[in-house]
Design a protein around this motif. Sequence first.
Motif, PDB file in Angstrom:
ATOM      1  N   GLY A 154     -12.077  77.435   3.489  1.00  0.00           N
ATOM      2  CA  GLY A 154     -10.730  77.928   3.781  1.00  0.00           C
ATOM      3  C   GLY A 154      -9.693  77.115   3.034  1.00  0.00           C
ATOM      4  O   GLY A 154     -10.019  76.209   2.251  1.00  0.00           O
ATOM      5  N   GLY A 155      -8.430  77.434   3.291  1.00  0.00           N
ATOM      6  CA  GLY A 155      -7.344  76.796   2.557  1.00  0.00           C
ATOM      7  C   GLY A 155      -7.337  75.281   2.707  1.00  0.00           C
ATOM      8  O   GLY A 155      -7.136  74.548   1.733  1.00  0.00           O
ATOM      9  N   THR A 156      -7.555  74.813   3.913  1.00  0.00           N
ATOM     10  CA  THR A 156      -7.481  73.368   4.137  1.00  0.00           C
ATOM     11  C   THR A 156      -8.493  72.637   3.266  1.00  0.00           C
ATOM     12  O   THR A 156      -8.157  71.664   2.574  1.00  0.00           O
ATOM     13  CB  THR A 156      -7.702  73.070   5.638  1.00  0.00           C
ATOM     14  OG1 THR A 156      -6.651  73.717   6.361  1.00  0.00           O
ATOM     15  CG2 THR A 156      -7.691  71.586   5.918  1.00  0.00           C
ATOM     16  N   LEU A 180      -7.601  72.362  -0.244  1.00  0.00           N
ATOM     17  CA  LEU A 180      -6.535  71.404  -0.559  1.00  0.00           C
ATOM     18  C   LEU A 180      -7.047  69.966  -0.459  1.00  0.00           C
ATOM     19  O   LEU A 180      -6.582  69.083  -1.187  1.00  0.00           O
ATOM     20  CB  LEU A 180      -5.344  71.612   0.386  1.00  0.00           C
ATOM     21  CG  LEU A 180      -4.624  72.953   0.217  1.00  0.00           C
ATOM     22  CD1 LEU A 180      -3.517  73.114   1.259  1.00  0.00           C
ATOM     23  CD2 LEU A 180      -4.037  73.101  -1.178  1.00  0.00           C
ATOM     24  N   HIS A 239       1.977  72.953   2.133  1.00  0.00           N
ATOM     25  CA  HIS A 239       1.257  73.105   3.401  1.00  0.00           C
ATOM     26  C   HIS A 239       0.832  71.749   3.979  1.00  0.00           C
ATOM     27  O   HIS A 239       0.409  70.850   3.246  1.00  0.00           O
ATOM     28  CB  HIS A 239       0.022  73.997   3.222  1.00  0.00           C
ATOM     29  CG  HIS A 239      -0.496  74.491   4.534  1.00  0.00           C
ATOM     30  ND1 HIS A 239      -1.397  73.783   5.289  1.00  0.00           N
ATOM     31  CD2 HIS A 239      -0.189  75.595   5.250  1.00  0.00           C
ATOM     32  CE1 HIS A 239      -1.646  74.438   6.400  1.00  0.00           C
ATOM     33  NE2 HIS A 239      -0.923  75.550   6.398  1.00  0.00           N
ATOM     34  N   ASN A 294       4.790  79.208  -0.822  1.00  0.00           N
ATOM     35  CA  ASN A 294       4.612  78.226   0.251  1.00  0.00           C
ATOM     36  C   ASN A 294       4.570  78.912   1.624  1.00  0.00           C
ATOM     37  O   ASN A 294       5.065  80.029   1.784  1.00  0.00           O
ATOM     38  CB  ASN A 294       5.689  77.139   0.184  1.00  0.00           C
ATOM     39  CG  ASN A 294       7.091  77.673   0.397  1.00  0.00           C
ATOM     40  OD1 ASN A 294       7.349  78.402   1.356  1.00  0.00           O
ATOM     41  ND2 ASN A 294       8.012  77.321  -0.491  1.00  0.00           N
ATOM     42  N   TYR A 295       3.971  78.197   2.568  1.00  0.00           N
ATOM     43  CA  TYR A 295       3.803  78.794   3.907  1.00  0.00           C
ATOM     44  C   TYR A 295       5.139  79.059   4.612  1.00  0.00           C
ATOM     45  O   TYR A 295       5.343  80.165   5.132  1.00  0.00           O
ATOM     46  CB  TYR A 295       2.893  77.895   4.776  1.00  0.00           C
ATOM     47  CG  TYR A 295       2.858  78.343   6.212  1.00  0.00           C
ATOM     48  CD1 TYR A 295       1.996  79.340   6.634  1.00  0.00           C
ATOM     49  CD2 TYR A 295       3.734  77.792   7.146  1.00  0.00           C
ATOM     50  CE1 TYR A 295       1.997  79.787   7.943  1.00  0.00           C
ATOM     51  CE2 TYR A 295       3.739  78.235   8.455  1.00  0.00           C
ATOM     52  CZ  TYR A 295       2.867  79.231   8.855  1.00  0.00           C
ATOM     53  OH  TYR A 295       2.879  79.667  10.146  1.00  0.00           O
ATOM     54  N   ASP A 329      -0.929  75.338  -4.912  1.00  0.00           N
ATOM     55  CA  ASP A 329      -1.479  75.877  -3.674  1.00  0.00           C
ATOM     56  C   ASP A 329      -1.167  77.375  -3.626  1.00  0.00           C
ATOM     57  O   ASP A 329      -0.083  77.786  -3.211  1.00  0.00           O
ATOM     58  CB  ASP A 329      -0.895  75.156  -2.462  1.00  0.00           C
ATOM     59  CG  ASP A 329      -1.423  75.756  -1.156  1.00  0.00           C
ATOM     60  OD1 ASP A 329      -2.275  76.671  -1.227  1.00  0.00           O
ATOM     61  OD2 ASP A 329      -0.974  75.324  -0.076  1.00  0.00           O
ATOM     62  N   CYS A 331      -3.146  79.293  -1.864  1.00  0.00           N
ATOM     63  CA  CYS A 331      -3.981  79.743  -0.736  1.00  0.00           C
ATOM     64  C   CYS A 331      -3.430  81.041  -0.170  1.00  0.00           C
ATOM     65  O   CYS A 331      -4.152  81.990   0.094  1.00  0.00           O
ATOM     66  CB  CYS A 331      -4.012  78.674   0.352  1.00  0.00           C
ATOM     67  SG  CYS A 331      -5.051  77.276  -0.102  1.00  0.00           S
ATOM     68  N   LEU A 332      -2.108  81.086   0.005  1.00  0.00           N
ATOM     69  CA  LEU A 332      -1.492  82.263   0.593  1.00  0.00           C
ATOM     70  C   LEU A 332      -1.218  83.337  -0.469  1.00  0.00           C
ATOM     71  O   LEU A 332      -1.512  84.513  -0.276  1.00  0.00           O
ATOM     72  CB  LEU A 332      -0.187  81.838   1.283  1.00  0.00           C
ATOM     73  CG  LEU A 332       0.511  82.855   2.164  1.00  0.00           C
ATOM     74  CD1 LEU A 332      -0.418  83.391   3.238  1.00  0.00           C
ATOM     75  CD2 LEU A 332       1.742  82.217   2.818  1.00  0.00           C
ATOM     76  N   ASP A 372      -7.011  81.793  -1.300  1.00  0.00           N
ATOM     77  CA  ASP A 372      -7.884  82.066  -0.145  1.00  0.00           C
ATOM     78  C   ASP A 372      -8.376  83.509  -0.118  1.00  0.00           C
ATOM     79  O   ASP A 372      -7.581  84.439   0.078  1.00  0.00           O
ATOM     80  CB  ASP A 372      -7.145  81.771   1.162  1.00  0.00           C
ATOM     81  CG  ASP A 372      -6.977  80.287   1.401  1.00  0.00           C
ATOM     82  OD1 ASP A 372      -7.451  79.495   0.564  1.00  0.00           O
ATOM     83  OD2 ASP A 372      -6.389  79.928   2.439  1.00  0.00           O
ATOM     84  N   HIS A 426     -10.016  84.538   2.325  1.00  0.00           N
ATOM     85  CA  HIS A 426      -9.917  85.014   3.718  1.00  0.00           C
ATOM     86  C   HIS A 426      -8.479  85.359   4.135  1.00  0.00           C
ATOM     87  O   HIS A 426      -8.234  85.644   5.299  1.00  0.00           O
ATOM     88  CB  HIS A 426     -10.609  84.064   4.701  1.00  0.00           C
ATOM     89  CG  HIS A 426      -9.941  82.754   4.966  1.00  0.00           C
ATOM     90  ND1 HIS A 426     -10.538  81.786   5.745  1.00  0.00           N
ATOM     91  CD2 HIS A 426      -8.772  82.215   4.572  1.00  0.00           C
ATOM     92  CE1 HIS A 426      -9.748  80.733   5.826  1.00  0.00           C
ATOM     93  NE2 HIS A 426      -8.673  80.964   5.116  1.00  0.00           N
ATOM     94  N   LYS A 427      -7.569  85.354   3.167  1.00  0.00           N
ATOM     95  CA  LYS A 427      -6.215  85.858   3.455  1.00  0.00           C
ATOM     96  C   LYS A 427      -6.072  87.180   2.683  1.00  0.00           C
ATOM     97  O   LYS A 427      -6.681  88.174   3.078  1.00  0.00           O
ATOM     98  CB  LYS A 427      -5.163  84.811   3.068  1.00  0.00           C
ATOM     99  CG  LYS A 427      -5.254  83.542   3.943  1.00  0.00           C
ATOM    100  CD  LYS A 427      -4.084  82.617   3.748  1.00  0.00           C
ATOM    101  CE  LYS A 427      -4.101  81.438   4.716  1.00  0.00           C
ATOM    102  NZ  LYS A 427      -5.012  80.358   4.323  1.00  0.00           N
TER     103      LYS A 427
HETATM  104  C1  LIG Z   1       0.226  77.999   1.495  1.00  0.00           C
HETATM  105  C2  LIG Z   1      -0.930  77.688   2.402  1.00  0.00           C
HETATM  106  N1  LIG Z   1      -1.791  76.703   2.070  1.00  0.00           N
HETATM  107  C3  LIG Z   1      -2.826  76.374   2.858  1.00  0.00           C
HETATM  108  C4  LIG Z   1      -3.051  76.992   4.054  1.00  0.00           C
HETATM  109  C5  LIG Z   1      -4.183  76.552   4.940  1.00  0.00           C
HETATM  110  O1  LIG Z   1      -5.155  77.533   4.991  1.00  0.00           O
HETATM  111  P1  LIG Z   1      -6.302  77.562   6.107  1.00  0.00           P
HETATM  112  O2  LIG Z   1      -5.633  77.884   7.389  1.00  0.00           O
HETATM  113  O3  LIG Z   1      -7.226  78.617   5.606  1.00  0.00           O
HETATM  114  O4  LIG Z   1      -6.953  76.219   6.135  1.00  0.00           O
HETATM  115  C6  LIG Z   1      -2.183  78.026   4.445  1.00  0.00           C
HETATM  116  C7  LIG Z   1      -2.378  78.714   5.722  1.00  0.00           C
HETATM  117  O5  LIG Z   1      -1.633  79.582   6.106  1.00  0.00           O
HETATM  118  C8  LIG Z   1      -1.094  78.370   3.603  1.00  0.00           C
HETATM  119  O6  LIG Z   1      -0.217  79.334   3.939  1.00  0.00           O
END
Ligand SMILES: Cc1ncc(COP(=O)(O)O)c(C=O)c1O
Length: 469
Positions: free
Chosen positions: A121-123, A126, A155, A202-203, A228, A230-231, A262, A264-265
């Motif tokens: 996943g995203g975490t 990173l 994030h 960004n989140y 990043d 991820c989103l 990601d 999974h997003k």
């Molecule tokens: C920009 C961004 N980076 C990282 C993450 C972390 O992703 P995860 O929840 O899959 O670990 C998110 C989660 O929303 C995000 O929006």
Amino acid sequence: MGETEAEHASLIDFYPYRDRYRSHRRLEPEPRDREEVLAELAEMAGEEDRIGERGRVSGSIYHGDHDHYRFLTRAFELFAHANVLQRDMYPSATKLEAEIVAMTASLLHAGPEVAGVITSGGTESLINPMLVYRERGRVERGITRPEVILPVTAHVALLKAAHLLGITPVRAPLRDDWLVDVDWVRDHVTPDTVALVGSAGNYPHGLVDPIEELSEIAQEHDLGLHVDGCLGGFILPWGERLGLPIPRFDFRVPGVTSISADTHKYGYALKGTSVLLYRDAGLRRYQYFNYPDWQGGIYLSPGLAGSRSGGLIAATWAAMVTLGERGYLEIADRIFRTAAAIADGVRAIPGLEVFGSPTFLVAFHSPEVDVFHVNDHLVACGWRLNALQRPPGLHFCVTRPNTAQGVAEAFLADLRAAVEYARSPARPEARSGALYGLGSMPGGGEVLETLLAAALDAMYEVAPTDARA
Ligand SMILES: Cc1ncc(COP(=O)(O)O)c(C=O)c1O
């Protein structure tokens, strides 16, 4: 309590099932009946899905079509029990993982040298690059007190990575346009800086940092630059194809050395996968852990995880190949249109201000009313937005379920009423965001940490009072 309030209560009650189902505090002496167990799970899943299915949830459920999920679950089922570590038994993992990486790399305009991994996943996507830049700094430059400069909007998982890895995070402020202050970043590069970070998007606000400007700094000082994505990594490229003004953030920008995106997003896979790409295989090597002298055998591992399920890999691959470019593009088009309609509608409501120029995620704040009062009213209407702080705000991360007919219009009508409510709220303290208020009291930070830790503890407890126990 009305239906929506009851649903809200179930969102914040950790133990809504305590009086409905038996709580298991130890293994049952005798096996339970499979059908009964499936029925119990189906009941919980069905009720919980209802919240998302009304299209009133920000983020979280990116695709939302149960036919799609059923198909992915069938792909998952075939390899659910397979451990992708065991490549002699499951060579399919090599094919599927390599193809997921290749398809993502091509979407993000990577060259032939790009090297990737699949993470949980995203975490994890990173944490790994932060390890890579720390190690590169140590090995190639002798840096023992590594620093990474990242926007305050980056994030929080990056702060977790810094915490785990002994890296000092240097948090860069934002400019008036809510993007990272690149001049500040330039002024804070030191001999201990190992990498810069920018987000796409960004989140908090969904915005894309000025990656091309960060790239210049990174190249000038030979630093890593992690984007990043991820989103945004699986949605922004479609925006560009649709002619939207998406700033460049991918491997076409020369200083970008790694990107996370990601699956999974907006990749519309099942929860539990993300793709992490490095500009070349040399960087990826810093992520590997090898231990040839262990009693259990010669150990080599590409990332944080040990055993991993082949099911998730198969389902991710299946999502990507069955959506194809056309599938992703069609959904993205609907998402961008819905987000644009929401952004225009928010701008038209007196008392609200949108953060920057949104594309797929609309974030807003209010110089006039307490946005957490606004959120209270929205919650009562069944909406589930994400609350922001510093400054207080709300965001609506638009996903496929939100693109259904009438959702944006219904949201804007409720939002307008919510702002009116917030001008003379029923209670002085908003229910939403109360923790944030506490966090800004003198000594509140400490209280807040204790409360947050207690909340996490509570999530691992069997329902405390149990009528059937
Ligand atoms: C920009 C961004 N980076 C990282 C993450 C972390 O992703 P995860 O929840 O899959 O670990 C998110 C989660 O929303 C995000 O929006």
